[in-house]
Design a protein around this motif. Structure first.
Motif, PDB file in Angstrom:
ATOM      1  N   HIS A   1       0.846  -1.171  -0.006  1.00 35.92           N
ATOM      2  CA  HIS A   1       0.077  -0.155   0.018  1.00 35.92           C
ATOM      3  C   HIS A   1       0.700   1.164  -0.022  1.00 35.92           C
ATOM      4  N   LEU A   2       2.363   1.234   0.475  1.00 40.33           N
ATOM      5  CA  LEU A   2       3.000   2.282   0.158  1.00 40.33           C
ATOM      6  C   LEU A   2       3.759   2.497  -0.936  1.00 40.33           C
ATOM      7  N   TYR A   3       4.032   1.451  -1.657  1.00 38.72           N
ATOM      8  CA  TYR A   3       4.851   1.768  -2.879  1.00 38.72           C
ATOM      9  C   TYR A   3       3.962   1.165  -4.140  1.00 38.72           C
ATOM     10  N   GLY A   4       2.898   0.549  -3.974  1.00 37.27           N
ATOM     11  CA  GLY A   4       2.131   0.344  -5.210  1.00 37.27           C
ATOM     12  C   GLY A   4       2.506  -0.950  -5.981  1.00 37.27           C
ATOM     13  N   CYS A   5       2.195  -1.092  -7.047  1.00 38.54           N
ATOM     14  CA  CYS A   5       2.527  -2.718  -7.711  1.00 38.54           C
ATOM     15  C   CYS A   5       4.172  -2.906  -8.016  1.00 38.54           C
ATOM     16  N   ARG A   6       3.998  -4.312  -7.815  1.00 37.97           N
ATOM     17  CA  ARG A   6       5.202  -4.920  -7.611  1.00 37.97           C
ATOM     18  C   ARG A   6       5.130  -6.301  -7.915  1.00 37.97           C
ATOM     19  N   TYR A   7       6.303  -7.021  -8.200  1.00 42.66           N
ATOM     20  CA  TYR A   7       6.045  -8.323  -8.468  1.00 42.66           C
ATOM     21  C   TYR A   7       7.361  -9.168  -7.945  1.00 42.66           C
ATOM     22  N   TYR A   8       7.043 -10.451  -7.787  1.00 41.54           N
ATOM     23  CA  TYR A   8       8.236 -11.365  -7.436  1.00 41.54           C
ATOM     24  C   TYR A   8       8.161 -12.623  -8.579  1.00 41.54           C
ATOM     25  N   LEU A   9       9.345 -12.989  -9.028  1.00 38.47           N
ATOM     26  CA  LEU A   9       9.648 -14.252  -9.667  1.00 38.47           C
ATOM     27  C   LEU A   9      10.316 -15.439  -8.763  1.00 38.47           C
ATOM     28  N   GLY A  10      10.021 -16.496  -9.002  1.00 38.66           N
ATOM     29  CA  GLY A  10      10.583 -17.711  -8.117  1.00 38.66           C
ATOM     30  C   GLY A  10       9.972 -19.064  -8.430  1.00 38.66           C
ATOM     31  N   ASP A  11       9.999 -19.994  -7.845  1.00 38.21           N
ATOM     32  CA  ASP A  11       9.599 -21.264  -8.073  1.00 38.21           C
ATOM     33  C   ASP A  11       8.576 -21.795  -6.947  1.00 38.21           C
TER      34      ASP A  11
ATOM     35  N   GLN B   1       4.819 -24.203  -1.182  1.00 37.21           N
ATOM     36  CA  GLN B   1       5.329 -22.973  -0.752  1.00 37.21           C
ATOM     37  C   GLN B   1       6.035 -22.146  -2.056  1.00 37.21           C
ATOM     38  N   PHE B   2       5.800 -20.864  -1.956  1.00 33.46           N
ATOM     39  CA  PHE B   2       6.513 -20.179  -3.096  1.00 33.46           C
ATOM     40  C   PHE B   2       8.059 -19.707  -2.534  1.00 33.46           C
ATOM     41  N   VAL B   3       8.832 -19.825  -3.365  1.00 34.34           N
ATOM     42  CA  VAL B   3      10.119 -19.510  -3.088  1.00 34.34           C
ATOM     43  C   VAL B   3      10.683 -18.510  -3.921  1.00 34.34           C
ATOM     44  N   PRO B   4      10.510 -17.213  -3.617  1.00 40.91           N
ATOM     45  CA  PRO B   4      11.014 -16.257  -4.620  1.00 40.91           C
ATOM     46  C   PRO B   4      12.659 -15.972  -4.535  1.00 40.91           C
ATOM     47  N   ARG B   5      12.981 -15.687  -5.952  1.00 40.96           N
ATOM     48  CA  ARG B   5      14.376 -15.359  -6.290  1.00 40.96           C
ATOM     49  C   ARG B   5      14.682 -13.993  -6.800  1.00 40.96           C
ATOM     50  N   LEU B   6      13.414 -13.392  -7.222  1.00 42.00           N
ATOM     51  CA  LEU B   6      13.680 -12.146  -7.603  1.00 42.00           C
ATOM     52  C   LEU B   6      12.452 -11.126  -7.304  1.00 42.00           C
ATOM     53  N   HIS B   7      12.654  -9.754  -6.735  1.00 42.71           N
ATOM     54  CA  HIS B   7      11.589  -8.979  -6.535  1.00 42.71           C
ATOM     55  C   HIS B   7      11.957  -7.528  -7.283  1.00 42.71           C
ATOM     56  N   SER B   8      10.928  -6.910  -7.868  1.00 42.96           N
ATOM     57  CA  SER B   8      11.140  -5.682  -8.667  1.00 42.96           C
ATOM     58  C   SER B   8       9.983  -4.834  -8.550  1.00 42.96           C
ATOM     59  N   ARG B   9       9.892  -3.792  -8.855  1.00 45.60           N
ATOM     60  CA  ARG B   9       8.824  -2.669  -8.569  1.00 45.60           C
ATOM     61  C   ARG B   9       8.302  -2.483  -9.987  1.00 45.60           C
ATOM     62  N   MET B  10       7.107  -1.767 -10.011  1.00 45.61           N
ATOM     63  CA  MET B  10       6.504  -1.383 -11.451  1.00 45.61           C
ATOM     64  C   MET B  10       6.055  -0.023 -10.958  1.00 45.61           C
ATOM     65  N   ASN B  11       6.172   0.738 -10.060  1.00 44.95           N
ATOM     66  CA  ASN B  11       6.209   2.254  -9.894  1.00 44.95           C
ATOM     67  C   ASN B  11       7.588   2.713  -9.369  1.00 44.95           C
ATOM     68  N   TRP B  12       7.605   4.153  -9.916  1.00 46.90           N
ATOM     69  CA  TRP B  12       9.193   4.803  -9.574  1.00 46.90           C
ATOM     70  C   TRP B  12       8.798   6.170  -9.283  1.00 46.90           C
ATOM     71  N   PRO B  13       9.562   6.881  -8.544  1.00 43.72           N
ATOM     72  CA  PRO B  13       9.562   8.081  -8.140  1.00 43.72           C
ATOM     73  C   PRO B  13       9.475   9.131  -9.103  1.00 43.72           C
ATOM     74  N   SER B  14       8.520   9.944  -8.953  1.00 45.16           N
ATOM     75  CA  SER B  14       8.445  11.083  -9.984  1.00 45.16           C
ATOM     76  C   SER B  14       8.191  12.478  -9.299  1.00 45.16           C
TER      77      SER B  14
END
Length: 481
Positions: free
Chosen positions: A274-284, A291-304
């Motif tokens: 709720h603070l930083y908006g849309c994001r995603y994890y990739l994993g297995d 259980q989800f085992v994430p290996r990468l996380h990234s954002r879909m919102n950037w400071p403007s």
């Protein structure tokens, strides 16, 4: 009004630019939007009266709510493909029995570009509660279904809702309508295992997905508990959904509006904090541990906005993701553009649909919806453009006007070879006022899109996102579209 298109670079570069006009994606008048005893008219085109409030600015390609003063639209929900048509819902807040409540507006389309509003069926008069965020899915029997949070106003000032997560199962009716069975709350059973009975399950912004013959569900929260069911009626806790979180996730970031699915050989978790908006994890997916085992996380919102408040950051304009799979296997997502502009505050602006894919390097690739190409016409390609410095001063900037645009809807695609783009600051400016032979002859203005290797960012207007040419594959060109 005419617009100039200019490109610039601090050193020599060769590039190709494709310019094409776009036809308007039309809006079709459907049935009135019904919320109990009140109705909202849907728009037939951008000449609709509701566009007058925007000074004539009716968006051509984004799904946009027709609006009324007491409405406040929001999250996209329950995206489904059924019998040759796409169905999408989105939240709208409205008056209900002397207080505010929420319903899901229903639209349908054959191409995800031309939408028709249908009677709103998922509203408090039918469900007995408001409709908060959730996702759509298909049951084992092939019926459309949705999981969501049933909004019930809370008397506790520290809580928004005292409602439960609900599941509603539907079926197709005549003329593209969906007919829904009454919603059923999640019946969460606690087993005798003390390690599982201590799990705190919060009813909030849920997701439901199926692996094999088992339904799984997660709800909003920090690394929320995972539930499973064989019949969508009785649910049992499994354990924590994620094996661990990632180091670039701030402590306290919640996993809300989740959407979990397999893409290629990876599992993807779209969500928001709720603070930083849309994001995603990739994993297995660990099938043994469930259980989800994430290996990468990234954002879909950037400071403007450099002046944004630390207590409530503003880089949240891409919010509340929802996705579906097309008949040809593409994963397509939408998100709510929740802070696009105060002018549009009382209208939902859904993002343009994006296609998600996993690249050869097992990272997420995002591109515009393929169907958008059907709106193109008058395509022109300007090839082998060379931008050179006007002077021999160290660090000088070269600029070149490449086109005069006399409309207001264009798609631009700029292609630069990896070799030409490496370690070079380059970009494009739409709407520049004047271009001359020297640096000082280019007046400021227009939308600037630039690759800035010295900061490792891609800048669009005032928004910047981390990007480096080094992240491209060895034979991959730089494409800005």
């Amino acid at each position: 009004m005419g617009h100039q298109l200019a490109v610039g670079c601090v050193v020599l570069a060769a590039l190709i630019i494709t310019v094409g006009s776009w036809r308007m994606a039309s809006w079709n008048r459907g049935q009135p939007l019904e919320f109990g005893s009140r109705q909202l008219e849907s728009p037939s085109s951008r000449s609709h009266e509701s566009a007058k409030d925007l000074g004539g600015m009716w968006l051509n390609y984004h799904l946009m709510h027709p609006s009324a003063e007491e409405s406040h639209p929001g999250d996209p929900n329950a995206a489904l493909y059924l019998n040759g048509e796409y169905h999408l819902h989105y939240i709208v807040r409205h008056a209900w029995r002397n207080q505010s409540s929420f319903s899901w507006v229903h639209v349908r389309s054959e191409d995800m570009l031309h939408w028709r509003w249908e009677p709103t069926q998922l509203h408090p008069g039918f469900t007995g509660h408001g409709m908060f965020s959730g996702t759509g899915f298909m049951t084992k029997e092939g019926r459309p279904a949705a999981i969501y949070h049933g909004f019930v106003p809370s008397a506790d000032p520290g809580r928004v809702s005292d409602g439960l997560n609900q599941i509603v199962v539907g079926s197709m009716a005549v003329r593209g309508q969906l007919k829904w069975d009454p919603p059923v709350p999640l019946d969460v059973r606690q087993p005798g295992n003390p390690e599982l009975t201590d799990l705190e399950f919060k009813h909030w912004d849920p997701d439901c997905f199926m692996i094999g013959d088992t339904y799984y569900a997660i709800s909003g929260g920090v690394n929320p508990p995972l539930l499973k069911s064989s019949d969508l009626k009785q649910w049992f806790p499994v354990g924590k959904f994620m094996k661990h979180d990632m180091p670039d996730v701030a402590i306290g970031e919640d996993v809300s509006c989740p959407n979990f699915f397999k893409l290629g050989d990876c599992w993807v978790l779209l969500c928001i904090s709720h603070l930083y908006g849309c994001r995603y994890y990739l994993g297995d997916w660990d099938s043994e541990a469930e259980q989800f085992v994430p290996r990468l996380h990234s954002r879909m919102n950037w400071p403007s906005d450099p002046s944004r408040s630390d207590s409530w950051p503003r880089e949240r304009d891409y919010f509340a993701p929802e996705s579906l799979v097309t008949p040809d296997g593409r994963r397509v997502m939408w998100a709510w553009l929740c802070s696009l502009s105060p002018t549009f505050e009382k209208r939902t602006i859904q993002s343009l649909p994006r296609e998600l894919d996993i690249g050869p390097d097992r990272t997420l690739r995002i591109k515009p919806l393929t169907e958008l190409e059907s709106l193109r016409y008058q395509r022109k390609t300007l090839g082998n453009l060379k931008v050179t410095c006007a002077t021999k001063w160290v660090g000088c900037t070269g600029r070149l006007q490449v086109a005069e645009l006399d409309g207001d809807s264009y798609e631009l695609k700029m292609v630069v070879s990896r070799q030409e783009s490496f370690r070079k600051r380059l970009g494009i400016c739409l709407g520049s006022c004047k271009t001359g032979e020297s640096d000082g002859d280019l007046q400021e203005g227009g939308l600037r899109i630039s690759l800035e290797p010295e900061y490792g960012v891609l800048r669009v207007g005032r928004t910047e996102a981390p990007f480096s040419v080094d992240e491209l594959l060895p034979d991959e060109e730089l494409v800005l579209r």
